[in-house]
Design an enzyme around this catalytic site. Structure first.
Site, PDB file in Angstrom:
ATOM      1  N   HIS A 200     -34.302  34.822  39.021  1.00 15.00           N
ATOM      2  CA  HIS A 200     -32.988  35.434  38.830  1.00 15.00           C
ATOM      3  C   HIS A 200     -32.188  34.581  37.854  1.00 15.00           C
ATOM      4  CE1 HIS A 200     -30.333  38.639  40.105  1.00 15.00           C
ATOM      5  NE2 HIS A 200     -29.329  37.783  40.138  1.00 15.00           N
TER       6      HIS A 200
ATOM      7  N   ASP B  64     -54.665  35.879  35.958  1.00 12.96           N
ATOM      8  CA  ASP B  64     -54.419  36.557  34.680  1.00 12.96           C
ATOM      9  C   ASP B  64     -55.211  35.929  33.546  1.00 12.96           C
ATOM     10  OD1 ASP B  64     -53.129  34.156  34.362  1.00 12.96           O
ATOM     11  OD2 ASP B  64     -51.117  34.995  34.216  1.00 12.96           O
TER      12      ASP B  64
ATOM     13  N   ASP C 252     -50.985  28.683  33.649  1.00 14.90           N
ATOM     14  CA  ASP C 252     -49.778  28.366  32.887  1.00 14.90           C
ATOM     15  C   ASP C 252     -48.533  28.325  33.763  1.00 14.90           C
ATOM     16  OD1 ASP C 252     -49.701  31.029  33.518  1.00 14.90           O
ATOM     17  OD2 ASP C 252     -49.501  31.763  31.465  1.00 14.90           O
TER      18      ASP C 252
ATOM     19  N   ASP D 276     -38.259  37.032  40.854  1.00 14.50           N
ATOM     20  CA  ASP D 276     -36.839  36.997  41.214  1.00 14.50           C
ATOM     21  C   ASP D 276     -36.681  36.599  42.679  1.00 14.50           C
ATOM     22  OD1 ASP D 276     -34.093  37.592  41.746  1.00 14.50           O
ATOM     23  OD2 ASP D 276     -34.111  39.040  40.111  1.00 14.50           O
TER      24      ASP D 276
ATOM     25  N   ASP E  25     -52.374  31.686  40.025  1.00 12.68           N
ATOM     26  CA  ASP E  25     -52.033  31.444  38.628  1.00 12.68           C
ATOM     27  C   ASP E  25     -53.143  31.909  37.697  1.00 12.68           C
ATOM     28  OD1 ASP E  25     -51.080  30.522  36.221  1.00 12.68           O
ATOM     29  OD2 ASP E  25     -50.921  28.431  36.812  1.00 12.68           O
TER      30      ASP E  25
ATOM     31  N   SER F 189     -27.877  41.672  37.184  1.00 10.80           N
ATOM     32  CA  SER F 189     -27.712  41.455  38.621  1.00 10.80           C
ATOM     33  C   SER F 189     -26.747  42.492  39.187  1.00 10.80           C
ATOM     34  CB  SER F 189     -27.249  40.021  38.888  1.00 10.80           C
ATOM     35  OG  SER F 189     -27.297  39.732  40.268  1.00 10.80           O
TER      36      SER F 189
END
Length: 929
Positions: free
Chosen positions: A534, A326, A330, A496, A323, A254
């Protein structure tokens, strides 16, 4: 460079063995030489005083007391170095300002405490715990507190740990590797000398920006404190061991990631390698973005503010849309850039009728504008930040980033009107932006940050740029760092919610543009992690970044695709490949969803609505539905239209048709006009869908195939599709109550013989049973091909008699789909209005865990379209999770526990699940994405 001493002490002058042989008195004298004032104060230019004794480049050759050259990776490391002076001798010592490269009034060791491995609570081994201060030039500025830890057995490596947030809290160097492997000891326990600081101010909160009202404190926070601390720490390391480090690392997350990058941009000679996790490198852009989000939330009396329920609605809608892009459902969006193409569709689906706020089930126009502000980058048109930066990345709230809910500790606040100054009751993003405006820029503590326009700061524009030059780490010219062999590992979560990964991506691209792809490939590894927030998110990676860095620098082994282990409690231990940008992990289509080996790092990014399984031209599918109706489905991909024709039925006239259009939902799933039915196209020419039910107001699930087994030859032979298997099915009784449907779930064993005869077996309690020719059969018969319908008529014979191929009563039909050559039989039962339904066959052979893994589009006889996931021993259907037992109660059958009670069978990517929950008994059909 000013040299204030006549000649620096060199390790060629005094090696560690020599020092130890001198005895305590002379060793103490050496310590005084190293730490004493050396010709005056001031501390200006780089490397004054004794600073030249601690360069980080390894020696060209070895000798008695020297550092050995780097060992090949197959050789053992050198033995640890032991101290030449006692820990307590460091206490109270002063370091002159001349020893520190940037202006200070010197440094003082306030304490040096021996810590024994056996001390209560200590898991860091034997070490010397050094604490001290670095005095400021400005008497109004606070001290820099530093921490240095010197192990009794030193591995000749140092680690500088970066800070976090607005700092103000001492980083003491005793921490474990951030996102490191579970159970790996802290670096200090492994023999590293470690150090850190508080960035030159002290506060109980890392969101307290008041320190920045002082110029020296702000400059220290911007990076000066790091250099000052490094100089002091390296001097103390040399003072204790009389040996310089073989290697020096910087690790930060960070703000600490910004620290790591900013350091090598300004002082490229000091570190051999750095790790920058989720770096706040575009620091000023981040804070400007914070303010922009606050303005969107709180303008017009908070019209754009979203409570937790609405925020979760946005996140849930985005997750449902993306979701599966891909290949794995999951709770992780991996194909972020394809998902981004769905932004408009997602936002349109969230809009309240008329655009006014009508409750928590939709978003008003003002709230949609807030989502767009969070999502979109800030483009600075009237001024630039440091290093010519004119953009701050947005947050991927529409691509899986979670700004509220169980996977993060943050949210958008609890009230539509913020306090001044903002508090923890307000949006986390805005709190830090508000502090930044008040203390970094305007230096007016009562300033209303909502009146500060990030895109046009007016009279504060020059100040914003000035602050940016002090605090940002966006210089893309890392050539000096690379020139001395420096290596950089960056890692950023694509979800993030605090520091935009898109700003890090922008920096990486600018780095490539500045120094070239070849140099970047040689010196940088940049990993992006789907689902990672994050330090939060639905996937938190554990991997040994320090080992990767050391293997690269010391052993010449460049990191490639690593394996990250999930640290999230509910999914702990699952693995994913750690893909280098711009690659992302794509599920291969089979095997455990929890195993990295079943994913590939791919760089493909395309239309998320495109489907490779959609036929290229007008195509017919043959199958049936849960009412036993035999159907023909025609798909017109040019018009994205479908027509369902009834070929045989007890409820509707032959030739009855239903037509409509298909609207892509991504991942080969399409909304239809059939009462909520979703059409899903699976590999091998399989279509799952639905058609308006002949009774009731919902849809009946249908399953159909492009390719089917035909048997018009004489004599008939069924060898290619002879089958011994398990069956799941449903009977739907429309006779008992007008307009009502009673469903009964079915489970059998079955054999379809070479001659075309079939026989079912059924256990009276559980249904499923190993097939036995001598079983008490509930049904027997044979099938004959009907060329007019391209299906088989089912003739039912005496269940207690012998297998025959003549006589009997026609009670339905059978469609034998061929999926990549493998048979998937469907028995469409049409005995009577009280006995109509569908049965699906799966082989009665052992089904191993992992073989059926994947994400599925499901259609239920209750008129529901939803998603399911099979992953090893885990099963999730429509949000309800269960554990699985394979080959239970018989081979080829999988049993789900009380979380979603029932059983499923699997055949060539087609799944049939029959629930056993009493009145809720039902059949669901699914195809694997």
């Amino acid at each position: 460079m000013r040299t204030l001493c006549p000649r620096p002490i060199s390790k060629m002058d005094i090696g560690p063995r020599a020092v130890r042989s001198l005895g305590p008195a002379i060793a103490a004298s050496l310590l005084s030489l190293v730490l004493a004032a050396c010709g005056g104060g001031g501390g200006g230019g780089g490397g004054a005083g004794f600073f030249p004794v601690v360069p980080n480049t390894p020696p060209a050759s070895g000798g008695p007391g020297d550092n050995p050259p780097d060992n090949p990776p197959d050789n053992p490391p050198p033995p640890p170095v032991v101290p030449v002076i006692a820990c307590a001798d460091l206490a109270g010592k002063s370091l002159p300002a001349s020893l520190i490269s940037l202006p200070t009034q010197g440094a003082t060791v306030t304490s040096a405490t021996p810590v024994a491995a056996g001390d209560a609570g200590n898991q860091l081994g034997d070490y010397c715990r050094v604490r001290g201060t670095i005095q400021p030039v400005d008497p109004a500025s606070q001290l820099i507190n530093f921490a240095v830890n010197l192990p009794e057995k030193w591995n000749q490596k140092t680690i500088h740990f970066g800070g976090g947030g607005f700092d103000g809290v001492l980083i003491d160097g005793t921490e474990v590797i951030r996102f490191g492997p579970a159970g790996k000891p802290a670096p200090l326990a492994l023999g590293y000398a470690t150090y850190g600081d508080d960035s030159g101010h002290q506060s109980s909160s890392i969101t307290d920006g008041r320190f920045a009202a002082n110029d020296e404190q702000l400059a220290n926070y911007g990076g000066n404190a790091l250099k000052k601390t490094r100089d002091v720490a390296q001097a103390l390391v040399f003072a204790r061991y009389a040996v310089k480090p073989r290697h020096a690392w910087f690790l930060g997350t960070s703000t600490g990631g910004r620290d790591a990058l900013g350091y090598i941009q300004r002082w490229p000679e000091d570190y051999d390698g750095v790790i920058a996790n989720e770096p706040a490198l575009n620091y000023t852009g981040t804070r400007l973005s914070n303010v922009a989000v606050g303005r969107a939330l709180y303008a017009n009396g908070g019209a754009g503010w979203m409570n937790v329920a609405k925020t979760l609605l946005v996140q849930r809608t985005a997750m449902q849309a993306c979701d599966k892009l891909d290949g794995a459902v999951d709770n992780i969006v991996s194909n972020v850039e394809s998902c981004r193409l769905l932004n408009t569709q997602i936002l349109d689906s969230l809009r309240c009728n008329g655009g006014a706020d009508t409750g928590n089930t939709c978003l008003s126009d003002a709230q949609l504008a807030t989502v767009r502000t969070i999502e979109s980058p800030l483009e600075f048109m009237t001024y630039a930040l440091a290093n010519g930066v004119k953009r701050a990345g947005g947050y991927n709230i529409l691509e899986g980033a979670l700004v509220a809910g169980p996977y993060t500790t943050r949210d958008l606040g609890t009230r539509p009107v913020p306090a001044n100054p903002a508090t923890s009751a307000d949006a986390n993003m805005y709190v830090t932006g508000d502090q930044w405006v008040k203390y970094f820029v305007t230096r007016i503590p009562t300033f209303d940050s909502l009146g500060f326009d990030p895109l046009d700061p007016g009279s504060y524009a020059a100040r914003v740029t000035e602050v940016s030059m002090l605090t940002d780490a966006t210089n893309p010219n890392l050539a000096p760092f690379f020139a001395r062999g420096g290596r950089l590992i960056m890692l950023h979560g694509l979800a993030d919610e605090v520091i935009s990964p898109n700003s890090t991506i922008d920096y990486y691209r600018q780095l490539v543009a500045t120094v070239g792809q070849a140099a970047v490939d040689q010196h940088v590894r940049f990993y992006t992690v789907p689902g990672m927030g994050h330090g939060t998110g639905s996937f938190i990676p554990n991997w040994d970044s320090l080992a990767a860095l050391e293997g690269w620098v010391e052993g010449g082994l460049a990191p490639a695709t690593g394996v990250a282990v999930d640290a999230v409690a509910g999914t702990y231990g699952r693995t994913r490949p750690l893909c280098q940008f711009p690659s992302w992990p794509k599920y291969r289509g089979s095997g455990s969803l929890d195993a990295a080996v079943n994913y590939s790092c791919v760089t493909e990014v395309g239309d998320p609505l495109a489907c490779p399984n959609l036929p290229a031209s007008l195509t017919s599918y043959k199958g049936g539905n849960s009412f036993g109706e035999e159907l023909r489905v025609q798909i017109d991909p040019a018009a994205m239209a479908y027509t369902v024709t009834v070929d045989a039925s007890l409820q509707r006239a032959v030739g009855t048709q239903r037509s409509g259009t298909l609207v892509s939902q991504g991942s080969c799933s399409y909304a239809s006009d059939e009462s909520g039915a979703v059409f899903s196209f699976a590999p091998g020419g399989v279509l799952l869908g639905g058609v308006n039910a002949p009774v009731g107001g919902s849809f009946a699930p249908l399953l159909a195939f492009q390719n089917t087994f035909e048997n018009a030859a004489k004599p008939t032979t069924f060898n290619p599709v002879a089958f011994e298997g398990n069956v799941v099915g449903v009977l739907q009784d429309t006779a008992s109550m007008v307009g009502k449907v009673t469903t009964t779930a079915q489970a059998f064993a079955v054999k379809l013989r070479n001659a075309g005869t079939f026989q079912y077996c059924r256990d009276p309690v559980v249904g499923f049973v190993p097939y036995l020719a001598s079983c008490n059969s509930p049904e027997k018969g044979y099938i004959t091909y009907n060329a007019a319908r391209n299906a088989f008529d089912v003739h039912t014979t005496d269940a207690s008699g012998n297998a025959v191929t003549e006589g009997g009563v026609v009670t339905g039909s059978m469609v034998i789909g061929l999926v990549n050559g493998s048979p998937v039989p469907l028995h469409l039962v049409r005995e009577s209005a009280a006995n109509a339904g569908l049965r699906m066959f799966g082989l009665q052979q052992s089904l191993l865990p992992g073989a059926a893994d994947g994400s599925y589009a499901m259609a239920s006889v209750k008129g529901e379209s939803r998603e399911a996931t099979v992953s090893g021993s885990g099963f999730n259907l429509g949000g309800a999770a269960a554990s699985l037992s394979y080959d239970t109660p018989t081979v080829g059958v999988v049993q789900a526990d009380a979380g979603r009670p029932g059983n499923f069978i699997f055949n060539s990517g087609v799944l049939g699940f029959v629930s056993t929950a009493g009145a809720n008994a039902a059949l669901e059909l699914g195809v694997r994405h």
